[in-house]
Write a protein that holds these residues in place. Structure first.
Motif, PDB file in Angstrom:
ATOM      1  N   ALA A   8       0.803  -1.232   0.000  1.00 25.30           N
ATOM      2  CA  ALA A   8       0.000   0.000   0.000  1.00 25.30           C
ATOM      3  C   ALA A   8       0.832   1.277   0.000  1.00 25.30           C
ATOM      4  N   SER A   9       2.033   1.233   0.540  1.00 25.75           N
ATOM      5  CA  SER A   9       2.839   2.454   0.641  1.00 25.75           C
ATOM      6  C   SER A   9       3.652   2.753  -0.620  1.00 25.75           C
ATOM      7  N   PHE A  10       3.369   2.008  -1.699  1.00 20.97           N
ATOM      8  CA  PHE A  10       4.076   2.242  -2.959  1.00 20.97           C
ATOM      9  C   PHE A  10       3.064   2.620  -4.043  1.00 20.97           C
ATOM     10  N   PRO A  11       2.738   3.909  -4.133  1.00 16.99           N
ATOM     11  CA  PRO A  11       1.694   4.346  -5.076  1.00 16.99           C
ATOM     12  C   PRO A  11       2.024   4.059  -6.540  1.00 16.99           C
ATOM     13  N   ALA A  12       3.297   3.901  -6.862  1.00 17.94           N
ATOM     14  CA  ALA A  12       3.678   3.622  -8.253  1.00 17.94           C
ATOM     15  C   ALA A  12       3.525   2.151  -8.617  1.00 17.94           C
ATOM     16  N   LEU A  13       3.200   1.323  -7.621  1.00 16.51           N
ATOM     17  CA  LEU A  13       3.087  -0.115  -7.867  1.00 16.51           C
ATOM     18  C   LEU A  13       1.637  -0.520  -8.105  1.00 16.51           C
ATOM     19  N   ILE A  14       1.425  -1.311  -9.135  1.00 13.96           N
ATOM     20  CA  ILE A  14       0.127  -1.957  -9.360  1.00 13.96           C
ATOM     21  C   ILE A  14       0.294  -3.411  -8.935  1.00 13.96           C
ATOM     22  N   ALA A  15      -0.507  -3.868  -7.987  1.00 17.42           N
ATOM     23  CA  ALA A  15      -0.452  -5.263  -7.538  1.00 17.42           C
ATOM     24  C   ALA A  15      -1.830  -5.649  -7.045  1.00 17.42           C
ATOM     25  N   ALA A  16      -2.413  -6.672  -7.658  1.00 19.44           N
ATOM     26  CA  ALA A  16      -3.780  -7.043  -7.300  1.00 19.44           C
ATOM     27  C   ALA A  16      -4.094  -8.454  -7.761  1.00 19.44           C
ATOM     28  N   GLU A  17      -5.075  -9.061  -7.096  1.00 18.20           N
ATOM     29  CA  GLU A  17      -5.638 -10.323  -7.582  1.00 18.20           C
ATOM     30  C   GLU A  17      -7.140 -10.128  -7.728  1.00 18.20           C
ATOM     31  N   SER A  18      -7.706 -10.771  -8.741  1.00 16.31           N
ATOM     32  CA  SER A  18      -9.131 -10.599  -9.002  1.00 16.31           C
ATOM     33  C   SER A  18      -9.971 -11.524  -8.124  1.00 16.31           C
ATOM     34  N   THR A  19     -11.247 -11.201  -8.044  1.00 20.62           N
ATOM     35  CA  THR A  19     -12.244 -12.084  -7.437  1.00 20.62           C
ATOM     36  C   THR A  19     -13.096 -12.629  -8.596  1.00 20.62           C
ATOM     37  N   ARG A  20     -14.227 -13.213  -8.278  1.00 17.88           N
ATOM     38  CA  ARG A  20     -15.108 -13.693  -9.359  1.00 17.88           C
ATOM     39  C   ARG A  20     -16.255 -12.722  -9.639  1.00 17.88           C
ATOM     40  N   HIS A  21     -16.202 -11.539  -9.027  1.00 15.91           N
ATOM     41  CA  HIS A  21     -17.311 -10.577  -9.141  1.00 15.91           C
ATOM     42  C   HIS A  21     -17.038  -9.462 -10.148  1.00 15.91           C
ATOM     43  N   GLY A  22     -18.101  -9.039 -10.837  1.00 15.64           N
ATOM     44  CA  GLY A  22     -18.014  -7.841 -11.662  1.00 15.64           C
ATOM     45  C   GLY A  22     -17.827  -8.092 -13.140  1.00 15.64           C
TER      46      GLY A  22
ATOM     47  N   LEU B 103       3.292 -12.779  -5.799  1.00 21.88           N
ATOM     48  CA  LEU B 103       3.728 -11.511  -6.384  1.00 21.88           C
ATOM     49  C   LEU B 103       4.893 -10.974  -5.576  1.00 21.88           C
ATOM     50  N   ILE B 104       5.972 -10.588  -6.261  1.00 20.55           N
ATOM     51  CA  ILE B 104       7.172 -10.100  -5.585  1.00 20.55           C
ATOM     52  C   ILE B 104       7.539  -8.729  -6.130  1.00 20.55           C
ATOM     53  N   PHE B 105       7.935  -7.815  -5.235  1.00 16.96           N
ATOM     54  CA  PHE B 105       8.370  -6.470  -5.615  1.00 16.96           C
ATOM     55  C   PHE B 105       9.728  -6.186  -5.007  1.00 16.96           C
ATOM     56  N   ASP B 106      10.703  -5.911  -5.861  1.00 13.34           N
ATOM     57  CA  ASP B 106      12.037  -5.477  -5.436  1.00 13.34           C
ATOM     58  C   ASP B 106      11.987  -3.954  -5.388  1.00 13.34           C
ATOM     59  N   THR B 107      11.908  -3.410  -4.179  1.00 15.73           N
ATOM     60  CA  THR B 107      11.685  -1.969  -4.005  1.00 15.73           C
ATOM     61  C   THR B 107      12.874  -1.136  -4.455  1.00 15.73           C
ATOM     62  N   ARG B 108      14.080  -1.686  -4.400  1.00  9.95           N
ATOM     63  CA  ARG B 108      15.276  -0.938  -4.786  1.00  9.95           C
ATOM     64  C   ARG B 108      15.429  -0.868  -6.313  1.00  9.95           C
ATOM     65  N   HIS B 109      15.300  -2.020  -6.959  1.00 14.26           N
ATOM     66  CA  HIS B 109      15.523  -2.068  -8.406  1.00 14.26           C
ATOM     67  C   HIS B 109      14.230  -1.938  -9.205  1.00 14.26           C
ATOM     68  N   ARG B 110      13.113  -1.821  -8.475  1.00 11.56           N
ATOM     69  CA  ARG B 110      11.790  -1.647  -9.088  1.00 11.56           C
ATOM     70  C   ARG B 110      11.509  -2.746 -10.109  1.00 11.56           C
TER      71      ARG B 110
ATOM     72  N   ILE C 122       1.151  -7.691 -11.373  1.00 13.73           N
ATOM     73  CA  ILE C 122       2.040  -6.762 -10.687  1.00 13.73           C
ATOM     74  C   ILE C 122       2.859  -6.009 -11.729  1.00 13.73           C
ATOM     75  N   GLY C 123       3.096  -4.729 -11.451  1.00 15.99           N
ATOM     76  CA  GLY C 123       3.889  -3.918 -12.365  1.00 15.99           C
ATOM     77  C   GLY C 123       4.109  -2.541 -11.772  1.00 15.99           C
ATOM     78  N   VAL C 124       5.145  -1.863 -12.243  1.00 19.62           N
ATOM     79  CA  VAL C 124       5.426  -0.493 -11.807  1.00 19.62           C
ATOM     80  C   VAL C 124       4.897   0.461 -12.863  1.00 19.62           C
ATOM     81  N   LYS C 125       4.149   1.449 -12.445  1.00 19.22           N
ATOM     82  CA  LYS C 125       3.545   2.420 -13.394  1.00 19.22           C
ATOM     83  C   LYS C 125       4.631   3.150 -14.184  1.00 19.22           C
TER      84      LYS C 125
END
Length: 249
Positions: free
Chosen positions: A13-27, A114-121, A246-249
């Motif tokens: 949550a503290s990385f606004p430039a990061l997109i990371a999510a998993e879907s549900t079955r709704h919507g 999902l893995i995020f390397d905060t230093r090397h993005r 997962i991805g960096v904007k």
């Protein structure tokens, strides 16, 4: 963050430039038995429904298919180093350090990691079924990130996503014998062996050097929370797929 059609790991949550999510079955717009947000390309659902579901879901992050890399998964341990969007075959883990490019895996009981390397993005999206877990796919992805990007454990955050849970994943003796003893239990009623896929994958993160504070494990189950998630086993193969990206904007 919890939304009707996706969940985002609190750890990121503290990385606004990061997109990371998993879907549900709704919507989504898929009818039964794929009700409703089936994001799985390789299902017998109408491809037009799947395409619309994926368009809707990716739009939450202003993404399109042209910014997503994925692979036809084979329950193996091959890791793809991704530099551009598109779909390949034969990889169950994808890693990238390209901004604006997301990597994703589909699941319906297997474990998304999902893995995020905060230093090397740099990021990784991993599909770990029992075969991939036993084969050390999380370890292989981390080692490839270290080789490609210089990734170190101290800079990583990881999410072990929603999958079949430890009280639902019943396996035979041959499969059970391939897991560490502390990740199997015996059902006192049936005598059958149960495997904890989430913690077996978290163990690989720990072995690389991540601490528990760097690891977020989904509290949800595809079986126990089947109203919100697809389960291949519970729904006897006739069901949709979730997508974890997962991805960096």
């Amino acid at each position: 963050m919890q939304h009707a059609s996706f969940r985002t790991p609190p750890l990121f949550a503290s990385f606004p430039a990061l997109i990371a999510a998993e879907s549900t079955r709704h919507g989504g717009c898929s009818p039964a038995p794929y009700t409703s947000l089936n994001l799985g390309i390789n299902t017998d659902d109408d491809p037009a429904h799947v395409a619309e579901n994926r368009r809707r879901w990716l739009a939450h992050w202003h993404l399109t298919e042209q910014q997503l890399a994925s692979s036809y998964q084979v329950h193996g341990t091959a890791v793809q180093v991704v530099t551009e969007a598109g779909r390949t075959t034969g990889f169950d883990a994808l890693i990238t350090n390209v901004p604006g490019l997301a990597v994703g895996v589909t699941v319906a009981d297997c474990t998304p990691v999902l893995i995020f390397d905060t230093r090397h993005r740099a990021v990784a999206a991993i599909h770990a079924g029992w075969r991939g877990t036993v084969g050390g796919i999380v370890t292989k992805a981390l080692h490839e990130m270290r080789t490609q990007y210089g990734t170190q454990a101290t800079d990583c955050l990881a999410y072990v996503g929603t999958c079949i849970d430890a009280c639902s994943f019943e396996v035979g003796a041959e499969v059970a014998s391939q897991f560490a003893e502390n990740r199997t239990t015996t059902d006192p009623v049936t005598g059958n062996v149960l495997v904890d896929l989430k913690q077996a994958n978290a163990d690989q993160l720990r072995a690389f050097g991540l601490t528990d504070a760097q690891i977020d494990v989904s509290p949800y189950s595809t079986v126990l929370n089947n109203g919100d998630y697809f389960s291949h086993r519970l729904e006897r193969g006739l069901t949709g797929r979730m997508l974890a990206i997962i991805g960096v904007k």
